[in-house]
Design a protein around this motif. Structure first.
Motif, mmCIF file in Angstrom:
data_model
loop_
_atom_site.group_PDB
_atom_site.id
_atom_site.type_symbol
_atom_site.label_atom_id
_atom_site.label_comp_id
_atom_site.label_asym_id
_atom_site.label_seq_id
_atom_site.Cartn_x
_atom_site.Cartn_y
_atom_site.Cartn_z
ATOM 1 N N CYS A 1 -112.792 -19.875 -59.838
ATOM 2 C CA CYS A 1 -113.106 -18.475 -59.568
ATOM 3 C C CYS A 1 -111.908 -17.819 -58.882
ATOM 4 O O CYS A 1 -111.384 -18.342 -57.898
ATOM 5 C CB CYS A 1 -114.339 -18.376 -58.689
ATOM 6 S SG CYS A 1 -114.767 -16.685 -58.232
ATOM 7 N N SER A 2 -111.498 -16.686 -59.397
ATOM 8 C CA SER A 2 -110.335 -15.999 -58.826
ATOM 9 C C SER A 2 -110.659 -15.345 -57.476
ATOM 10 O O SER A 2 -109.757 -15.044 -56.713
ATOM 11 C CB SER A 2 -109.811 -14.951 -59.805
ATOM 12 O OG SER A 2 -110.808 -13.990 -60.069
ATOM 13 N N GLY B 1 -120.988 -15.355 -57.198
ATOM 14 C CA GLY B 1 -121.652 -14.493 -58.167
ATOM 15 C C GLY B 1 -120.713 -13.648 -59.001
ATOM 16 O O GLY B 1 -121.166 -12.802 -59.778
ATOM 17 N N SER B 2 -119.404 -13.851 -58.869
ATOM 18 C CA SER B 2 -118.439 -13.081 -59.652
ATOM 19 C C SER B 2 -118.542 -13.473 -61.114
ATOM 20 O O SER B 2 -118.730 -14.635 -61.458
ATOM 21 C CB SER B 2 -117.013 -13.346 -59.174
ATOM 22 O OG SER B 2 -116.856 -12.908 -57.862
ATOM 23 N N GLU B 3 -118.396 -12.474 -61.981
ATOM 24 C CA GLU B 3 -118.453 -12.723 -63.408
ATOM 25 C C GLU B 3 -117.074 -13.130 -63.902
ATOM 26 O O GLU B 3 -116.063 -12.561 -63.489
ATOM 27 C CB GLU B 3 -118.919 -11.448 -64.125
ATOM 28 C CG GLU B 3 -119.603 -11.724 -65.415
ATOM 29 C CD GLU B 3 -120.299 -10.471 -65.958
ATOM 30 O OE1 GLU B 3 -120.756 -9.639 -65.157
ATOM 31 O OE2 GLU B 3 -120.344 -10.363 -67.176
ATOM 32 N N LYS C 1 -120.518 -18.578 -66.856
ATOM 33 C CA LYS C 1 -120.205 -17.155 -67.020
ATOM 34 C C LYS C 1 -120.110 -16.443 -65.675
ATOM 35 O O LYS C 1 -119.444 -15.436 -65.549
ATOM 36 C CB LYS C 1 -121.273 -16.487 -67.886
ATOM 37 C CG LYS C 1 -121.272 -17.014 -69.309
ATOM 38 C CD LYS C 1 -122.360 -16.395 -70.124
ATOM 39 C CE LYS C 1 -122.344 -17.024 -71.504
ATOM 40 N NZ LYS C 1 -123.553 -16.807 -72.236
ATOM 41 N N ILE C 2 -120.810 -16.997 -64.666
ATOM 42 C CA ILE C 2 -120.840 -16.390 -63.336
ATOM 43 C C ILE C 2 -120.608 -17.493 -62.313
ATOM 44 O O ILE C 2 -121.194 -18.571 -62.408
ATOM 45 C CB ILE C 2 -122.198 -15.701 -63.085
ATOM 46 C CG1 ILE C 2 -122.356 -14.544 -64.066
ATOM 47 C CG2 ILE C 2 -122.320 -15.226 -61.655
ATOM 48 C CD1 ILE C 2 -123.696 -13.874 -64.028
ATOM 49 N N SER D 1 -108.677 -14.134 -67.350
ATOM 50 C CA SER D 1 -108.100 -13.825 -66.044
ATOM 51 C C SER D 1 -108.318 -14.927 -65.024
ATOM 52 O O SER D 1 -107.611 -15.005 -64.044
ATOM 53 C CB SER D 1 -108.671 -12.508 -65.503
ATOM 54 O OG SER D 1 -110.047 -12.662 -65.248
ATOM 55 N N ASP D 2 -109.309 -15.796 -65.238
ATOM 56 C CA ASP D 2 -109.538 -16.873 -64.293
ATOM 57 C C ASP D 2 -108.752 -18.097 -64.710
ATOM 58 O O ASP D 2 -108.503 -18.340 -65.883
ATOM 59 C CB ASP D 2 -111.035 -17.215 -64.223
ATOM 60 C CG ASP D 2 -111.823 -16.090 -63.597
ATOM 61 O OD1 ASP D 2 -111.501 -15.748 -62.459
ATOM 62 O OD2 ASP D 2 -112.710 -15.544 -64.271
#
Length: 166
Positions: free
Chosen positions: A132-133, A150-152, A144-145, A157-158
């Motif tokens: 997770c970024s 809870g970031s999508e 997906k999350i 980008s990740d």
């Protein structure tokens, strides 16, 4: 199976167990941090109510207390997700009565409830993970999350990495 094959298998099993232990320790550390955050919110609720009491109208604290309760709900949800992650790593599941049992258990030893069959996931060293970024937590590849913040996850980008950070 030859003697050397048995030694290799034992070493491989030990490496997997050590990897699981490290991952569980990281998750328990995250749970501990969330519990400390909960304690801070509980303290904030108490201060809000006491300040309102001093002002002579406890109802004045209602909005702040409700906001704090929402924060507590979110923290509790995060903790539950982390605890479920630990169960997955340990190949465990929970019966409706609350008893934690092995993933391949068919009937609860406490209450006798028939449990759904869940396939035991393969855990391989070098497994690809999504980082997770926002919170830098490792997530499963098809996630997906983020299960922590809870970031999508968006397209590319990740960061994608294997268990060794490569």
């Amino acid at each position: 199976m030859s003697f050397l094959d048995k030694i290799k298998q034992g070493a491989s099993d030990a490496a997997k167990k050590a990897s699981q232990t490290v991952e569980i320790t990281k998750i328990k550390s995250q749970i501990s941090g969330k519990e400390k955050d909960q304690d801070k919110v509980y303290h904030q609720i108490g201060l809000s109510i006491y300040r309102s009491h001093q002002e002579g109208n406890v109802a004045n604290s209602e909005n702040e207390v409700m906001s704090c309760c929402q924060q507590l709900d979110e923290l509790q949800s995060d903790i539950q997700m982390l605890e479920e992650r630990i169960k997955m790593i340990r190949f465990e599941k929970t019966c409706t009565c609350g008893k934690v049992v092995a993933l391949d258990t068919r009937f609860c030893p406490d209450c006798g409830t028939q449990l759904p069959q869940e396939p035991r996931p393969d855990s391989t060293v070098g497994e690809i993970r999504v980082i997770c970024s926002k919170c830098q937590t490792e997530n499963e590849l098809n996630t997906k999350i983020c299960y922590v913040c809870g970031s999508e996850f968006s397209g590319g980008s990740d960061a994608y990495t294997d268990q060794h950070g490569q």
